[in-house]
Design a protein around this motif. Structure first.
Motif, short mmCIF file in Angstrom:
data_model
loop_
_atom_site.label_atom_id
_atom_site.label_comp_id
_atom_site.label_asym_id
_atom_site.label_seq_id
_atom_site.Cartn_x
_atom_site.Cartn_y
_atom_site.Cartn_z
N LEU A 289 0.82 -1.21 0.00
CA LEU A 289 0.00 0.00 0.00
C LEU A 289 0.86 1.26 0.00
CD1 LEU A 289 -2.87 -0.93 2.51
CD2 LEU A 289 -3.03 -0.67 0.03
N ALA A 290 1.87 1.28 0.86
CA ALA A 290 2.71 2.48 0.95
C ALA A 290 3.48 2.71 -0.33
CB ALA A 290 3.67 2.34 2.14
N THR A 291 3.96 1.63 -0.95
CA THR A 291 4.68 1.79 -2.21
C THR A 291 3.77 2.37 -3.29
OG1 THR A 291 6.10 -0.08 -1.64
CG2 THR A 291 6.04 0.58 -3.96
N THR A 301 9.42 13.35 -4.13
CA THR A 301 9.82 14.62 -4.77
C THR A 301 9.06 15.82 -4.21
OG1 THR A 301 8.21 14.21 -6.54
CG2 THR A 301 10.49 13.48 -6.91
N HIS A 302 7.77 15.64 -3.89
CA HIS A 302 6.97 16.76 -3.42
C HIS A 302 7.19 17.05 -1.94
CE1 HIS A 302 3.97 15.97 -6.96
NE2 HIS A 302 5.07 16.61 -7.34
N TYR A 303 7.40 16.01 -1.14
CA TYR A 303 7.49 16.20 0.32
C TYR A 303 8.81 15.67 0.90
CZ TYR A 303 2.52 17.02 -0.27
OH TYR A 303 1.30 17.52 -0.69
N ASN A 304 9.77 15.34 0.03
CA ASN A 304 11.10 14.90 0.47
C ASN A 304 11.03 13.68 1.40
OD1 ASN A 304 13.91 15.07 0.39
ND2 ASN A 304 14.00 16.29 2.27
N VAL A 305 10.14 12.75 1.08
CA VAL A 305 10.02 11.51 1.85
C VAL A 305 11.16 10.57 1.45
CG1 VAL A 305 8.60 9.45 2.24
CG2 VAL A 305 7.54 11.72 2.16
N GLN A 306 11.87 10.05 2.44
CA GLN A 306 12.97 9.12 2.17
C GLN A 306 12.41 7.78 1.68
OE1 GLN A 306 16.42 9.84 2.61
NE2 GLN A 306 15.56 11.90 2.71
N ILE A 307 12.92 7.30 0.55
CA ILE A 307 12.44 6.04 -0.03
C ILE A 307 13.60 5.05 -0.14
CG2 ILE A 307 10.56 7.13 -1.32
CD1 ILE A 307 12.33 6.97 -3.82
N VAL A 308 13.24 3.80 -0.39
CA VAL A 308 14.24 2.73 -0.47
C VAL A 308 15.17 2.94 -1.65
CG1 VAL A 308 14.52 0.26 -0.92
CG2 VAL A 308 12.86 1.04 0.79
N MET A 416 14.64 -11.73 -7.89
CA MET A 416 14.83 -11.86 -9.33
C MET A 416 13.90 -10.96 -10.14
SD MET A 416 17.33 -13.92 -9.57
CE MET A 416 17.31 -14.19 -11.33
N TRP A 417 12.66 -10.78 -9.67
CA TRP A 417 11.69 -10.08 -10.51
C TRP A 417 10.93 -8.94 -9.83
CZ3 TRP A 417 11.68 -15.61 -10.43
CH2 TRP A 417 12.29 -16.19 -11.54
N ILE A 418 10.58 -9.10 -8.55
CA ILE A 418 9.68 -8.14 -7.91
C ILE A 418 10.43 -7.02 -7.20
CG2 ILE A 418 7.77 -7.91 -6.26
CD1 ILE A 418 7.05 -10.77 -6.76
N GLY A 419 11.67 -7.24 -6.81
CA GLY A 419 12.41 -6.28 -6.02
C GLY A 419 12.41 -4.87 -6.56
N PRO A 420 12.68 -4.65 -7.85
CA PRO A 420 12.71 -3.27 -8.38
C PRO A 420 11.40 -2.51 -8.20
CG PRO A 420 13.79 -4.77 -9.90
CD PRO A 420 13.15 -5.62 -8.85
N LEU A 421 10.28 -3.24 -7.97
CA LEU A 421 9.00 -2.56 -7.80
C LEU A 421 8.90 -1.83 -6.46
CD1 LEU A 421 6.58 -5.27 -9.24
CD2 LEU A 421 7.60 -3.31 -10.41
N PHE A 422 9.80 -2.15 -5.51
CA PHE A 422 9.77 -1.50 -4.20
C PHE A 422 10.59 -0.21 -4.18
CE2 PHE A 422 9.17 -6.05 -2.78
CZ PHE A 422 7.82 -5.89 -2.50
N LEU A 425 9.15 2.58 -1.95
CA LEU A 425 8.75 2.23 -0.58
C LEU A 425 9.37 3.22 0.40
CD1 LEU A 425 7.53 0.33 1.55
CD2 LEU A 425 9.63 -1.03 1.41
N PRO A 426 8.56 3.92 1.22
CA PRO A 426 9.12 4.87 2.20
C PRO A 426 9.88 4.14 3.31
CG PRO A 426 6.81 5.37 1.74
CD PRO A 426 7.09 4.02 1.13
N LYS A 427 11.01 4.70 3.68
CA LYS A 427 11.78 4.10 4.76
C LYS A 427 11.06 4.20 6.10
CE LYS A 427 16.41 4.67 2.80
NZ LYS A 427 17.77 5.23 3.01
N ALA A 428 10.15 5.14 6.24
CA ALA A 428 9.38 5.26 7.47
C ALA A 428 8.53 4.01 7.70
CB ALA A 428 8.49 6.50 7.42
N VAL A 429 8.05 3.39 6.62
CA VAL A 429 7.28 2.15 6.76
C VAL A 429 8.16 1.04 7.30
CG1 VAL A 429 5.94 0.41 5.50
CG2 VAL A 429 5.71 2.84 4.91
N LEU A 430 9.38 0.95 6.82
CA LEU A 430 10.30 -0.07 7.33
C LEU A 430 10.63 0.19 8.80
CD1 LEU A 430 12.77 -0.41 4.32
CD2 LEU A 430 10.77 -1.80 4.86
#
Length: 679
Positions: A289-291, A301-308, A416-422, A425-430
Motif C-alpha cells: 500500500l505504501a509503495t 519529490t513533493h514532500y522529500n520523503v525518504q524512499i528505499v 529476481m523479478w519483484i524487487g525493483p517494484l519497491f 517504498l518509504p523508509k518510514a514504513v520499514l
C-alpha cells in the motif's frame, strides 16, 4: 500408607567397594589419556563414517524418512508464509544494520537454505534479527561514520559509501562464521550456557528499546546520524529533541498511519493465532500500500520523503570481504557471536522440547557458522534464528527443515523479478515494521513478577542486565549482565549454609534440625551438611562455619589455657577401628562429627588441604571426623592430597545413616563399658 523395611549391615566406602565394586580408575598419565583419545578419534569404519556424515549433514538423516503426504502441505504453507514475512522484515532490519534494504533480502535468502542442510531444529527460521542487526549497525556506524544521505545525493558518492558499509557488515558476518566454526571444532557449544535465561531476556528487552529509539529519526524524517559509544539512547534522545523542529510532517503521518494499522494486526494475530489458519501478513500489506501511494503521489519529490530506492534484480557476484577490517571489529563480533548463538539455540531448544525431539547444540554452531560464513561472500550481514518468523513457522504448521526451501523460494522471486517494484517504498514504513516486530520482546516485562516470586537472584540479574544495556550500551551491557550472573553463582557457593541435620524418628531420613522440630540429633554426634563445592573461594567461610558449629574455636582457646593437648589414637584390629583414648576428666559434648558430602560436587586442592587441617584439629580436640556420601571424584581428590594419612578408610561411609548408626552403636557401648571401644 506404603511401608519400606530394609535390613543390612553398615557400609563404609571401603567395604561397599569390596562388595559391589568401585568406580573405574582414570588413566594415570597424560600419555595414556592422549593415546586413548587419539585411538577413539582415529578409529574409522563404514558405520562410523555414515554416522559422522549424518551428524554433520542432518538432511541426509531426516530427508530419506520424510513423510510426504503428512508433512509436505504443512511445510509448503509455513515456508511460504514465513517467506512473505521475511521480505519486509529483511528490508527493515537492513536499516538497523545501516546498509541498503536489498542486503536484508540477501540475508533472508542464503541462511534459510544453508540451515535446511546443516541445522537440527525442525521449527527454526533463520535470517535477519533485530538485536543482531542493531549490534552490526553500531559497528558499521563506528567504522564508517558518514551521515545518512538524502534522495538527491550524488549516485557515485552514495554507491561508494554503501560499498564501504556493506563491506564492514559482510566482514562481521565472515568473522562471526569463523568464530562459530572454531567453537564447533573445539566443542564449545556449552559456552552459551553462561548466558542464562534472565540475562538473555533482559538483554533482548533492553536491545529492543535501543532499536525503538534508533528508529525515531526515520519515523520523524530527521536527518540525524546514529551515535556510538556509551549512553547511545540518551545521545539519540537529545539529538531528536534538538532537531524536532525539522520533523518531516509527511513522514510523521506515514509513520502514524502505519503504526495504527500494524499494532492492531499484531494484537489480532497474537490473540487469535490458534483460530487462524495463517497470520494476517500486515507487514507485506503495508509495504504494498505504501509503495503504491508513494508512487502515485510522488511523495519523495513533493514532500522529500525518504524512499528505499533502486533494488537491483538478481544476486551479487561472490567476493571475499575486507579481511583487513577484522582486527578492528573482533571484540564486537565476539559479543555478537555469543548473542546470535544463544538466541538461536534457545529458540531451537524451546520448540524441540515442545514437539518432543532433540537438537545438537554443537551442530547448531556449525549450521549457523556456515550460514554466516557462506552468506558473507554474497554481501550479507550477520544472521541468526529469528524470534518472530520462528513463531510464525511453528504456528503455520511447519514440520521439518524443508520449509526453509519454500521460504527461500519466495525471497528468490522477489530478488529476481519483484524487487525493483519497491523503489518507492518509504523508509518510514520499514521503521514502523522494526518497531512493531519487537512486541514479544517488550512483553517479557510481564515475566518479572513471577521471576521475583521464584528467585530474587534471577530477578536481580534481569534488572542489572537490562539497566546496563539501556544505560551504557548493548555490547558492554551484555558483558555486565554475564559477569553479574556468574558472580551470583560464585557468591552463592561462597556463602553456602552449613546445616545441622537430625534424624526423623523411626526413619533413616535426615533433615535440618532448625526447619523440622521432629528431627532430633544423636547424643554426642554432630551431623553437618554442606550444599556447595569446597574450593579456594569458600574454604575460609566453610572453616569458620564448621568451627563454630563443632566448637573447635572454643577447644582451641581452652587448650591454650590448659596446656597439653588431648590425645587421640587411631588403630585398626581385624578391619575394625579402635578409638577414643582421652585423658580422664575430659568430657567433650561432641564426640564425633559426620560431614554429609552429598551436596559437595567437587573439591579442589585448597579445599582438600582444608579438610585435612580440620581433621587434625578435630583429632586434637578429641572429636572423631567422619565423611559420608562422597562422590568418586571428591574421594579421589582427597586421597591424592593425603587425607587418608589423617583419616582412616573406615571413617568414610556410604550414607549418612551408615555413619550415624555406627556412631550410635559406639556411644551406647561407651555408656555400658569402658572408654576404649572395639568394634
Amino acid at each position: 500408607m506404603s511401608s519400606l523395611a530394609l535390613y543390612r549391615g553398615i557400609y563404609t566406602e571401603e567395604r561397599f567397594q569390596q562388595a559391589y565394586g568401585g568406580p573405574e580408575e582414570p588413566e594415570s598419565s597424560l600419555r595414556e589419556v592422549l593415546r586413548g583419545r587419539l585411538a577413539r578419534c582415529c578409529h574409522c569404519s563404514r558405520a562410523s563414517a555414515l554416522h559422522f556424515l549424518r551428524g554433520r549433514l542432518p538432511i541426509a538423516s531426516w530427508l530419506p524418512r520424510y513423510q510426504l503426504k503428512k508433512w509436505l502441505l504443512g511445510d509448503v504453507l509455513a515456508g511460504l508464509t514465513v517467506g512473505i514475512v521475511h521480505i519486509p522484515q529483511g528490508m527493515a532490519f537492513a536499516l538497523l544494520a545501516s546498509v541498503d534494504p536489498v542486503y536484508g533480502l540477501y540475508t533472508s535468502f542464503f541462511p534459510a537454505l544453508l540451515y535446511m542442510l546443516f541445522g537440527t531444529g525442525r521449527h527454526v527460521s533463520t535470517g535477519t534479527f533485530a538485536v543482531v542487526s542493531l549490534m552490526t549497525g553500531s559497528v558499521v556506524e563506528r567504522l564508517v561514520p558518514v551521515p545518512l544521505q538524502s534522495n538527491d545525493t550524488d549516485p557515485a558518492e552514495a554507491a561508494l559509501l554503501e560499498g564501504q558499509r556493506i563491506g564492514v557488515a559482510a566482514a562481521m558476518a565472515f568473522l562471526t562464521g569463523l568464530l562459530m566454526i572454531a567453537m564447533f571444532t573445539f566443542h564449545l557449544g556449552f559456552l552459551s550456557t553462561y548466558l542464562s535465561e534472565p540475562v538473555v531476556k533482559a538483554f533482548t528487552s533492553g536491545a529492543a528499546l535501543h532499536v525503538v529509539i534508533s528508529q525515531l529519526q526515520s519515523l520523524l524524517g530527521l536527518p540525524l546520524t546514529r551515535p556510538d559509544g556509551w549512553f547511545t539512547i540518551f545521545k539519540t534522545l537529545v539529538s531528536v529533541v534538538e532537531a524536532f523542529s525539522l520533523t518531516n510532517i509527511a513522514e510523521l503521518l506515514i509513520s502514524g498511519l502505519c503504526l495504527a494499522v500494524l499494532v492492531p494486526i499484531k494484537e489480532i494475530n497474537s490473540r487469535y493465532r490458534n483460530r487462524m489458519w495463517v497470520p494476517i501478513p500486515g507487514e507485506i500489506i503495508m509495504v504494498l500500500l505504501a509503495t503504491g501511494v508513494c508512487f502515485a503521489s510522488s511523495l519523495n519529490t513533493h514532500y522529500n520523503v525518504q524512499i528505499v530506492g533502486h533494488l537491483p534484480a538478481g544476486f551479487p557476484q561472490p567476493q571475499l570481504p575486507d579481511l583487513h577490517l577484522l582486527p578492528q571489529m573482533l571484540g564486537d563480533t565476539v559479543a555478537l557471536t555469543f548473542v546470535a548463538y544463544a538466541i538461536s539455540v534457545s529458540l531451537a531448544m524451546i520448540y524441540a522440547e515442545k514437539h518432543h525431539y532433540t537438537i545438537d547444540p554443537n551442530q547448531e554452531l556449525l549450521a549457523h557458522g556456515l550460514s554466516n560464513l557462506v552468506s558473507s561472500l554474497f554481501t550479507c550481514f550477520p544472521n541468526s534464528a529469528t524470534l518472530a518468523t520462528t513463531n510464525i513457522l511453528e504456528t503455520a504448521g511447519g514440520y521439518t527443515q524443508l520449509s526453509g526451501l519454500f521460504t527461500s523460494a519466495v525471497v528468490l522471486v522477489v530478488l529476481m523479478w519483484i524487487g525493483p517494484l519497491f523503489y518507492y517504498l518509504p523508509k518510514a514504513v520499514l521503521a514502523c515494521i522494526n518497531v512493531t516486530s519487537l512486541r514479544q520482546m517488550f512483553l517479557q516485562f510481564q515475566d518479572l513478577p513471577e521471576l521475583w516470586r521464584i528467585s530474587h537472584v534471577d530477578f536481580a540479574a534481569w534488572v542489572v542486565t537490562w539497566l546496563s544495556v539501556v544505560v551504557i550500551n548493548v555490547d558492554l551491557g551484555l558483558a555486565v549482565g554475564v559477569v553479574f550472573s556468574m558472580m551470583t553463582v560464585v557468591c552463592r557457593t561462597q556463602r553456602a549454609e552449613c546445616l545441622v541435620l537430625g534424624r526423623a524418628a523411626d526413619t533413616e531420613i535426615y533433615r535440618p534440625v532448625k526447619d523440622n522440630s521432629k528431627c532430633f540429633e544423636i547424643s554426642g554426634v554432630k551431623i553437618l551438611s554442606y550444599q556447595a563445592p569446597i574450593y579456594y573461594g569458600n574454604r575460609s567461610f566453610f572453616r569458620d562455619t564448621l568451627s563454630r558449629l563443632v566448637g573447635l574455636s572454643q577447644e582451641r582457646e581452652s587448650r591454650e589455657d590448659e596446656g597439653p593437648d588431648i590425645k587421640m589414637h587411631i588403630s585398626t584390629v581385624e578391619s575394625s577401628i579402635s578409638v577414643i583414648d582421652k585423658k580422664p576428666g575430659s568430657d567433650a559434648a561432641i564426640q564425633a562429627v559426620v560431614l554429609d558430602c552429598s551436596g559437595v560436587a567437587f573439591v579442589d586442592s585448597a579445599g582438600a588441604r582444608l579438610l585435612i587441617q580440620v581433621c587434625i584439629e578435630c583429632q586434637k580436640a578429641g572429636v572423631q571426623m567422619h565423611l559420608a556420601a562422597c562422590n568418586a571424584n571428591v574421594l579421589r581428590t582427597l586421597s591424592l592430597c593425603g587425607l587418608m594419612h589423617h583419616l582412616h578408610p573406615q571413617q568414610i561411609f556410604v550414607t549418612v545413616h551408615d555413619a550415624a548408626s555406627y556412631l550410635q552403636q559406639i556411644t551406647e557401648t561407651v555408656e555400658q563399658k569402658d572408654p576404649t571401644i572395639w568394634v
